[in-house]
Design an enzyme around this catalytic site. Structure first.
Site, PDB file in Angstrom:
ATOM      1  CG  ASP A 422      -2.063   1.072   1.200  1.00 26.19           C
ATOM      2  OD1 ASP A 422      -2.374   1.014  -0.003  1.00 26.19           O
ATOM      3  OD2 ASP A 422      -1.959   1.446   2.957  1.00 26.19           O
ATOM      4  CD  GLU A 425      -1.044   5.568  -3.784  1.00 31.18           C
ATOM      5  OE1 GLU A 425       0.072   6.021  -2.860  1.00 31.18           O
ATOM      6  OE2 GLU A 425      -0.829   4.321  -4.454  1.00 31.18           O
ATOM      7  CG  ASP A 511      -8.148   4.820   0.845  1.00 29.79           C
ATOM      8  OD1 ASP A 511      -8.224   3.166   1.568  1.00 29.79           O
ATOM      9  OD2 ASP A 511      -7.303   5.300   1.744  1.00 29.79           O
TER      10      ASP A 511
END
Ligand code: GLC
Length: 823
Positions: A422, A425, A511
């Site tokens: 997670d 990015e 999310d």
């Protein structure tokens, strides 16, 4: 930025200087001065100083490279499987006006018009234009900023699918301006772009014919799909080469051919371990071992099937990756072994930020190995994430990937089964108030653009490598797992990725929010991501960022039941969310949705096996299989699972019946009632709270099994083949051990079924190693057939269920060749 740029298409080099400020300027590549064949490539030098190279990767895939300064960089791609493929042989004609390249087989042609400016047109084998540069806007660059762009002519009725993960509610992306910049987008409003993934690939549809375009550039990039001007679309990036592929879709010009060729270029998702296709339960976070055990126990007590429990960041010691919190998760080995005993697999989250802490062995090891990202001044980059100040491995460095991969040794030996990457990015906290969407989407949410990366031998800035950071992280995870446990299929899931990420990982859509809009969004979002090569996809069931409602959760459970990655997940500040949370009819409906998933698990598994072979994904928008059916092209609230199942979930509050469009040229049979629907029509279908509207294509055969509590029970579960009667069709069922790689050496079985109006033929290879086929069920019969025979012998023990229009025919053994019936 873009609005400041001026266009100087096809003209001599021109830089617009206004006052003291240098205004960015687009400069067209200009006329081709020279065409030169070198091997199987043709290279052009242009009046604008650019170099353009055209070649064929395969007879159906044309490649174009344009370098603004005339020098081509290293020919290397994170997306492509093979960085040194043998180019396809070409034939080449050249005169003063134009150059023509033809693949020696297949019939695709590329015509390069040399003046007034170099433009490229690709023709298919029938001589039709696939796609053509817009002469009003040939390829261009901005010498001052390094930006590049190409424009293609567009037909008013051309539609576009793919583009990876986009938060847009429509299924086609025409008229949109899309940006690719992997972004941590907490609670993204519908319409948000960019999100977490960069997959600069799309499939276009015009007059029922497809082609694809893949723009392989890792900088921040954009697609203007007719938004600025409906007569053209444009794509470009802030830097790098204009390096793109046109996929013609071969002789048939189908989306399936395009995707097959795109996934041949960028790789396919290998068959996952069977357990990863089961239902998964997650929460940020289950805070203790006792809580996790209570959750697991409750699934079994309530007889709600489940395969996986996810442990979010709170299992760690102060969010230090590869540790356990000794107070709340003591003796993880014991916990994991007990969970395994109950048929659960466990996935733990692993973020890229390594806590900057001299007393933390992982941090020290990374520092001593010299694998952390450095800032522009050469200092170890430090930024805040969950554990506080962190350092970050440079995943664009093979050494860092190998180091990272090794770290999984400990959790694997403790018994962790899969890993969740997670915040890759990469996301960092920019302010204390990082949960504010306005801040969450700001540029400050990631590394500074001048941070340095190794780039696997071609060092560069974060501006260049940002979009591949997550993909390379999960690659390190995947490759580490392959090495450490070569006998097991890795299961990894990532939030960020770049084209080709499907080789390493499943992807979830980050999310999302607990809203009806977000539930509806999952269909265009996931189906488009799926046909962008990323086939193992899912969204947090119930919506991550807020407390869901009982009805929304149930409808979401249903809508997601046949999506590849099926997981409930919810944020830290939301109410508890398990399938039983709301009790009563909601709990019953949630159980039924999960049970449906398990009944169809053999079908999903077969689709994943086919996906590894062909690149054709389990989850598809209607347009993918019905490109000729104009009424199917914009349907955004239904999806296909393989070619055979049509799913029309309820995504609207209080709705108890909905309109369903049935694609043309087929007959569709209601899974529950057996009622038949002619394709090409829209019909209102009852959808009470407990039911997911589901239809099977006549002619198809779909394997089903009884409800089991987890995939570990599958081996002994008998298989029933549901045959949707009323059309001719051929189907296959794939079976193997469910994990490991023996299947690649032939340890598998493929059952073949063909359905005709009054007959079902079976070919079941002899083997005792797999689920036994014990029955065939005929779906969509108005009445019990007058006679039924198995290999010529009359059958007396068939059972007809009039309410479901289903006939259950037990098979005496697996040697059965033919079931015939007189209707
Ligand atoms: C990110 C993830 C989310 C996770 C949370 C805590 O927001 O997207 O799934 O629960 O971080 O790790």
């Amino acid at each position: 930025m873009r609005s400041m740029k001026k266009w100087a298409a096809g003209l001599a080099p021109l830089l617009l200087l206004t006052g003291p400020q240098v205004q960015a300027a687009w400069q067209g590549v200009g006329a081709a001065m020279q065409a030169k064949r070198a091997g199987e490539e043709v290279s052009f030098v242009t009046a604008g100083g650019a170099r353009v190279v055209v070649s064929f990767v395969t007879p159906d895939v044309v490649r174009v490279r344009m370098s603004a300064d005339g020098k081509l960089g290293r020919d290397f791609s994170y997306a492509r499987v093979d960085n040194a493929p043998a180019p396809t042989k070409i034939e080449f004609d050249d005169n003063a006006e134009r150059t023509e390249l033809r693949a020696t087989t297949g019939g695709t042609r590329v015509v390069v018009q040399k003046r007034p400016a170099l433009t490229i047109t690709v023709y298919d084998a029938q001589g039709r234009v696939v796609v053509a540069d817009d002469p009003a806007r040939p390829m261009a660059f901005d010498a001052a900023t390094g930006a590049i762009e190409a424009s293609k002519q567009r037909d008013a009725y051309e539609l576009y699918y793919g583009f990876g993960e986009q938060g847009l509610p429509t299924i086609s992306r025409e008229g949109q301006f899309l940006v690719n910049w992997n972004t941590d987008s907490y609670k993204y409003p519908v319409g948000t772009n960019p999100l977490y993934q960069t997959i600069p690939f799309f499939i276009a549809l015009r007059d029922g014919r497809a082609y694809g375009l893949f723009f392989d550039n890792t900088y921040r990039s954009h697609f203007d799909m007719g938004k600025s001007d409906p007569r053209r679309y444009a794509f470009g990036a802030d830097g790098g080469e204009l390096n793109y592929y046109v996929l013609t879709g071969g002789a048939e010009r189908t989306p399936a051919n395009v995707l097959r060729d795109y996934t041949a270029l960028t790789g396919r998702t290998a068959l996952p371990p069977l357990w990863a296709l089961g239902y998964q339960q997650s929460r940020y976070s289950y805070m203790s071992r006792a809580k996790v055990e209570e959750i697991a126990r409750t699934f079994r007590e309530k007889k709600i099937p489940a395969d996986v429990i996810h442990l979010d960041i709170d299992y760690m010691d102060g969010y230090r990756v590869f540790t356990w919190n000794p107070q709340t998760f003591p003796e993880p080995k014991q916990m994991l072994s007990a969970l395994h005993h109950d048929g659960f697999h466990v996935v733990t989250i692993v973020d890229p930020g390594v806590k900057f802490d001299e007393n933390y062995a992982v941090y020290r090891s990374g520092r001593d190995s010299g694998i952390y990202v450095r800032d522009a001044t050469g200092k170890e980059l430090h930024a805040k994430v969950w554990p506080g100040i962190c350092a970050f491995p440079d995943f664009t460095d093979a050494k860092a990937r190998a180091w990272w991969g090794e770290l999984y040794k400990k959790p694997l030996s403790e018994g962790v089964d899969g890993f969740w990457n997670d915040m890759d990015e990469p996301a960092v906290f920019s302010a204390d108030d990082f949960r504010e969407p306005a801040l969450a989407q700001g540029p400050q949410k990631t590394f500074a653009l001048d941070v340095q990366h190794a780039g696997d031998g071609d060092p560069g800035t974060h501006a260049r490598y940002h979009n591949v950071f997550g993909m390379q992280m999960v690659r390190a995870t995947f490759e580490g797992l392959r090495k450490l446990a070569p006998e097991r299929r890795p299961f990894a899931i990532t939030r960020a990725g770049y084209a080709g990420v499907q080789r390493y990982s499943a992807v979830w859509s980050g999310d999302n929010d607990a809203s009806w809009d977000h539930l509806a969004l999952t269909i265009p979002l996931l189906t488009n991501l799926s046909i962008s090569g990323v086939s193992f996809v899912g969204a947090d069931v119930g919506g991550f960022a807020a407390t869901t409602t009982p009805e929304l959760y149930t409808r979401w459970m249903q809508a997601a039941a046949l999506t590849p990655f099926y997981r409930t997940h919810s944020a830290v500040d939301t109410d508890q969310r398990e399938p039983w949370t709301y009790g009563g009819e909601y709990e019953r409906s949630n159980r039924a949705a999960i049970e449906l998933r398990y009944r169809l698990l053999p079908y999903l598994y077969t689709l994943f096996a086919q996906n590894e072979e062909s690149g054709l994904p389990p989850l598809r928008p209607l347009a993918f299989d019905y490109p000729q059916d104009v009424d199917a092209l914009l349907v955004a609230d239904e999806y296909l699972v393989g070619r055979d199942l049509l799913v029309a979930p309820v995504v609207v509050q209080n709705q108890r019946a909905r309109n369903v469009y049935f694609p043309k040229g087929e007959v569709w049979i209601d899974w529950w009632s057996g009622v038949r629907y002619e394709g090409g029509k829209t019909v209102k279908i009852e959808a009470p709270l407990e039911r997911l509207p589901l239809f099977v294509r006549a002619g198809a055969s779909v394997p089903t099994q009884p409800v089991i509590q987890h995939s570990g029970e599958m081996k002994n579960a008998p298989l029933t083949i549901a045959v949707a009667v009323g059309a001719t069709g051929a189907s296959e069922i794939y079976q193997d051990a469910g994990d490991g790689y023996a299947y690649r050496k032939g340890a598998s079985r493929t059952i073949k079924i063909s359905a005709r109006a009054d007959k079902v033929s079976l070919e079941i290879p002899k083997s005792a190693a797999y689920q036994r086929v014990v029955a065939v069920e005929l779906l969509g019969l108005d009445a019990a057939p007058a006679t039924i025979a198995i290999d010529g012998k009359t059958v007396r023990d068939a059972v007809f269920d009039a309410a479901g229009k289903r006939l259950h025919i037990p098979l005496p053994n697996e040697n059965v060749k033919e079931i015939s019936f007189v209707r």
